[in-house]
Write an enzyme that holds these catalytic residues in place. Sequence first.
Site, PDB file in Angstrom:
ATOM      1  CG  ASP A 108      -8.232  -0.077   3.693  1.00 47.59           C
ATOM      2  OD1 ASP A 108      -8.963  -0.863   3.054  1.00 47.59           O
ATOM      3  OD2 ASP A 108      -6.994  -0.194   3.745  1.00 47.59           O
ATOM      4  CE  LYS A 141      -4.098  -2.097   2.009  1.00 46.93           C
ATOM      5  NZ  LYS A 141      -5.124  -2.075   3.050  1.00 46.93           N
TER       6      LYS A 141
HETATM    7  P1  NAP Z   1       1.175  -3.621   8.461  1.00 47.82           P
HETATM    8  O1  NAP Z   1       1.318  -2.310   7.799  1.00 47.82           O
HETATM    9  O2  NAP Z   1       2.198  -4.678   8.227  1.00 47.82           O
HETATM   10  O3  NAP Z   1       1.104  -3.300  10.049  1.00 47.82           O
HETATM   11  C1  NAP Z   1       1.050  -4.338  10.972  1.00 47.82           C
HETATM   12  C2  NAP Z   1       0.673  -3.799  12.359  1.00 47.82           C
HETATM   13  O4  NAP Z   1       0.450  -4.919  13.222  1.00 47.82           O
HETATM   14  C3  NAP Z   1       1.744  -2.942  13.009  1.00 47.82           C
HETATM   15  O5  NAP Z   1       1.127  -1.969  13.810  1.00 47.82           O
HETATM   16  C4  NAP Z   1       2.485  -3.977  13.886  1.00 47.82           C
HETATM   17  O6  NAP Z   1       3.137  -3.415  15.005  1.00 47.82           O
HETATM   18  C5  NAP Z   1       1.325  -4.799  14.358  1.00 47.82           C
HETATM   19  N1  NAP Z   1       1.710  -6.164  14.766  1.00 47.82           N
HETATM   20  C6  NAP Z   1       2.088  -7.194  13.970  1.00 47.82           C
HETATM   21  N2  NAP Z   1       2.329  -8.299  14.703  1.00 47.82           N
HETATM   22  C7  NAP Z   1       2.098  -7.955  16.002  1.00 47.82           C
HETATM   23  C8  NAP Z   1       2.165  -8.667  17.240  1.00 47.82           C
HETATM   24  N3  NAP Z   1       2.524  -9.964  17.288  1.00 47.82           N
HETATM   25  N4  NAP Z   1       1.847  -8.004  18.361  1.00 47.82           N
HETATM   26  C9  NAP Z   1       1.477  -6.706  18.318  1.00 47.82           C
HETATM   27  N5  NAP Z   1       1.391  -5.970  17.181  1.00 47.82           N
HETATM   28  C10 NAP Z   1       1.698  -6.593  16.041  1.00 47.82           C
HETATM   29  O7  NAP Z   1      -0.226  -4.311   8.126  1.00 47.82           O
HETATM   30  P2  NAP Z   1      -1.569  -3.542   7.751  1.00 47.82           P
HETATM   31  O8  NAP Z   1      -1.605  -3.233   6.302  1.00 47.82           O
HETATM   32  O9  NAP Z   1      -1.729  -2.412   8.706  1.00 47.82           O
HETATM   33  O10 NAP Z   1      -2.683  -4.675   7.991  1.00 47.82           O
HETATM   34  C11 NAP Z   1      -3.095  -5.007   9.315  1.00 47.82           C
HETATM   35  C12 NAP Z   1      -4.213  -6.030   9.240  1.00 47.82           C
HETATM   36  O11 NAP Z   1      -5.409  -5.429   8.757  1.00 47.82           O
HETATM   37  C13 NAP Z   1      -3.925  -7.206   8.298  1.00 47.82           C
HETATM   38  O12 NAP Z   1      -4.295  -8.387   8.983  1.00 47.82           O
HETATM   39  C14 NAP Z   1      -4.838  -6.969   7.114  1.00 47.82           C
HETATM   40  O13 NAP Z   1      -5.252  -8.174   6.515  1.00 47.82           O
HETATM   41  C15 NAP Z   1      -6.005  -6.273   7.787  1.00 47.82           C
HETATM   42  N6  NAP Z   1      -6.797  -5.417   6.852  1.00 47.82           N
HETATM   43  C16 NAP Z   1      -8.107  -5.715   6.682  1.00 47.82           C
HETATM   44  C17 NAP Z   1      -8.883  -4.907   5.857  1.00 47.82           C
HETATM   45  C18 NAP Z   1     -10.340  -5.219   5.669  1.00 47.82           C
HETATM   46  O14 NAP Z   1     -10.939  -4.710   4.717  1.00 47.82           O
HETATM   47  N7  NAP Z   1     -10.942  -5.988   6.541  1.00 47.82           N
HETATM   48  C19 NAP Z   1      -8.313  -3.800   5.205  1.00 47.82           C
HETATM   49  C20 NAP Z   1      -6.973  -3.520   5.433  1.00 47.82           C
HETATM   50  C21 NAP Z   1      -6.214  -4.342   6.249  1.00 47.82           C
HETATM   51  P3  NAP Z   1       4.652  -2.831  14.864  1.00 47.82           P
HETATM   52  O15 NAP Z   1       4.518  -1.442  14.318  1.00 47.82           O
HETATM   53  O16 NAP Z   1       5.161  -2.874  16.243  1.00 47.82           O
HETATM   54  O17 NAP Z   1       5.385  -3.761  13.912  1.00 47.82           O
END
Ligand code: NAP
Length: 263
Positions: A101, A66
Amino acid sequence: MTERYAVIGHPVAHSQSPAIHACFAQATGQDIDYGRIEAPLDAFERTVDEFRAAGGKGLNVTLPFKQAAFRYCDEVADRAREAQVANTLVFGERVRGDNTDGIGLVRDIEGNLGLPLGGKTVLLMGAGGAAQGVVAALLGAKVGRLVIANRTFSRAQALAARVKATAARYEDVRDQFDIVINATSAGLSGEAVPFPAAAIGQATLAYDLVYGRDTAFQQAARAKGARCSDGLGMLVEQAAESFFIWRGVRPPTRSVLASLRGR
Ligand code: NAP
């Protein structure tokens, strides 16, 4: 003539977006073909260039591209600029980026789950691309208080400062919230996110952006008696907004969501 769209990500095999857009196209009579593209991690731009050269009209962008999508754009909508990430690309003479989103999340909570956000206290867990994409929409829906917690606290601080919210460490969360949103990717890998137990009670909506699996977050929230939702409704609503951007037609969402949930 059939116009081509797709979702691009890595991995992308699990994506429900092709099924959702096929339902939208059928319901609205739009002649589109919507596929999925798994781009190599080091070749997002080249893969998008090839799709455009073959006549592709637009892309949805998912993990982990993204931010790369935002950089790829010639121009961006305010929603993408505020988020600094793009999940929707439109290919004309120029490349335009948007982010659906946030509006998708707000429409799911307010419209599908029937919970108006105005005045509500919200704890947002995570500060990655998804969290960045939803904060402006939550504030636009006039939530009463927005607190952002993240494992890497400096990222929570940076995001909170940008949007005038408050940053917190998980272990410092003491209050109960009306809505707790898990926007971390922990559930995807099966990891347990630090669970802010004090934040969730029987009156809380515990909303997990992850869908298609019963995450540790949802299980722990249910055990506390909270109302729970996964992110499938958000997925459908953000897709509907992308479809509208591309085609100028608003597709039905409730029937599509119900059919994805098998109801
Ligand atoms: P991202 O940019 O990789 O960010 C991941 C986030 O999760 C960061 O804040 C990270 O913290 C945190 N994290 C990962 N593992 C962790 C753990 N074990 N304990 C605590 N925090 C943890 O990913 P993203 O794009 O934001 O996506 C996040 C989720 O949203 C994904 O599962 C995605 O599939 C979902 N999503 C769903 C939709 C929907 O339409 N339903 C839309 C968008 C995204 P740090 O900063 O400390 O690494």
